[in-house]
Design an enzyme around this catalytic site. Structure first.
Site, PDB file in Angstrom:
ATOM      1  N   SER A  37      14.320 -34.103   0.699  1.00  0.00           N
ATOM      2  CA  SER A  37      15.322 -33.697  -0.286  1.00  0.00           C
ATOM      3  C   SER A  37      16.512 -33.075   0.435  1.00  0.00           C
ATOM      4  O   SER A  37      16.344 -32.222   1.307  1.00  0.00           O
ATOM      5  CB  SER A  37      14.725 -32.675  -1.260  1.00  0.00           C
ATOM      6  OG  SER A  37      13.596 -33.207  -1.916  1.00  0.00           O
TER       7      SER A  37
ATOM      8  N   ASP B 232      11.051 -31.627  -8.726  1.00  0.00           N
ATOM      9  CA  ASP B 232      11.190 -32.197  -7.385  1.00  0.00           C
ATOM     10  C   ASP B 232      10.102 -33.231  -7.083  1.00  0.00           C
ATOM     11  O   ASP B 232      10.150 -33.896  -6.057  1.00  0.00           O
ATOM     12  CB  ASP B 232      11.160 -31.077  -6.330  1.00  0.00           C
ATOM     13  CG  ASP B 232      11.675 -31.537  -4.975  1.00  0.00           C
ATOM     14  OD1 ASP B 232      12.571 -32.392  -4.938  1.00  0.00           O
ATOM     15  OD2 ASP B 232      11.179 -31.042  -3.940  1.00  0.00           O
TER      16      ASP B 232
ATOM     17  N   GLN C  22      19.354 -35.605  -7.762  1.00  0.00           N
ATOM     18  CA  GLN C  22      18.979 -35.298  -6.386  1.00  0.00           C
ATOM     19  C   GLN C  22      19.447 -36.416  -5.457  1.00  0.00           C
ATOM     20  O   GLN C  22      19.378 -37.592  -5.820  1.00  0.00           O
ATOM     21  CB  GLN C  22      17.462 -35.145  -6.236  1.00  0.00           C
ATOM     22  CG  GLN C  22      17.045 -34.748  -4.815  1.00  0.00           C
ATOM     23  CD  GLN C  22      15.551 -34.521  -4.670  1.00  0.00           C
ATOM     24  OE1 GLN C  22      14.842 -35.303  -4.056  1.00  0.00           O
ATOM     25  NE2 GLN C  22      15.065 -33.414  -5.236  1.00  0.00           N
TER      26      GLN C  22
END
Length: 289
Positions: A229, A205, A279
């Protein structure tokens, strides 16, 4: 938090029931819970519900609410399926009764099959040729914008070395890709496969939306853009050794409708493809009042 052992302590949850767990948070320099932490903790919860020695091969998650750093996170695992080859788990994370995150994870028994992978990007500088975030802070601290400086000043259990260093004072759009070497601080030689996957999920991430921001660097930066996110998916292909540098190769095919999309591949230094990541994140320009 500065070592791999401290990171493992963060990811490994307290067990409160057969399928319920609880964890706490550590800041990475942002005001909310780091998405990678919730991803890794949820995978830890799922893997501890007797997945029959099967190996995590994919996960798909949605971030629903910003997590509060000061409150514990409760994880509830649903046993969706235990088939002949695959086990599927669904994890819900909540704070004070409010669901902040959901994840589905699939585990697969080891099987023989066909094998191929894409090649690692060629011509990438090796980590020994590059400056780490810590090196940049020490050498250029006074010239780094305050928001970026406060972020990289936070002590971490991972060292990052970006291949392409963005100069925030050059207001020009950049190619929509980035490459970052990373390595754990501390001895990682005794980690089991499941723990390595959870740590890799935590790391995945970091840096990923930077590729989407690069394409709009002439006008967009973290000071004038709201980012978060929204979802995160990951596929795990091969076992690996965490004691050497690994490369996160990221590109962004699209930004639109205040969202940026990025995808990445994680390689060992010798070119073995370990995992792939996608993502989509919020990239909302902050309007001046």
């Amino acid at each position: 938090m500065t070592t791999v052992n401290q990171l493992i302590d963060l990811i490994k949850l307290g067990k409160t029931g057969d399928t319920t767990f609880v964890g706490n948070s550590v800041t990475i320099g942002s005001p909310h819970v780091f998405g990678g932490q919730v991803l890794a903790q949820a995978i830890n919860a799922a893997s501890r519900t007797d997945v029959k020695d099967r190996i995590l091969h994919s996960m798909h998650a949605y971030f629903l609410e910003a997590g509060d750093l000061t409150k514990p996170i409760e994880y509830n695992v649903s046993i969706v399926r235990d088939g002949g080859s695959f086990s599927v788990r669904r994890v819900t994370a909540a704070q004070e009764g409010t669901t902040i995150f959901i994840l589905s994870a699939s585990f697969h028994k080891e099987e023989e099959g066909y094998n191929h992978q894409i090649e690692m990007p060629k011509g990438i500088k090796q980590p020994e040729e590059l400056l780490s975030w810590t090196d940049m802070l020490n050498q250029f601290g006074d010239a780094i914008p305050s928001r970026t400086k406060s972020f990289i000043e936070v002590e971490r259990p991972i060292e990052f070395k970006p291949v392409e260093v963005v100069n925030p004072f050059n207001k020009e759009d950049l190619p929509s890709f980035t490459h970052v070497w990373f390595k754990l601080n501390g001895d990682a030689s005794s980690l089991d496969h499941a723990t390595k996957q959870q740590i890799l999920t935590y790391i995945s991430d970091y840096n990923i939306l930077a590729a989407a921001m690069n394409r709009h660097a002439s006008k967009a930066h973290y000071g004038n853009t709201q980012t978060a996110s929204l979802d995160h998916s990951m596929w795990y292909f091969r076992d690996f050794d965490f004691n050497d540098w690994m490369l996160y190769s990221i590109e962004s095919p699209n930004t639109s409708n205040a969202r940026g999309f990025a995808r990445g591949n994680i390689f060992t230094r010798d070119g073995k493809l370990v995992a792939s990541v996608t993502q989509e994140g919020l990239m909302r320009p902050i309007k001046k009042k």
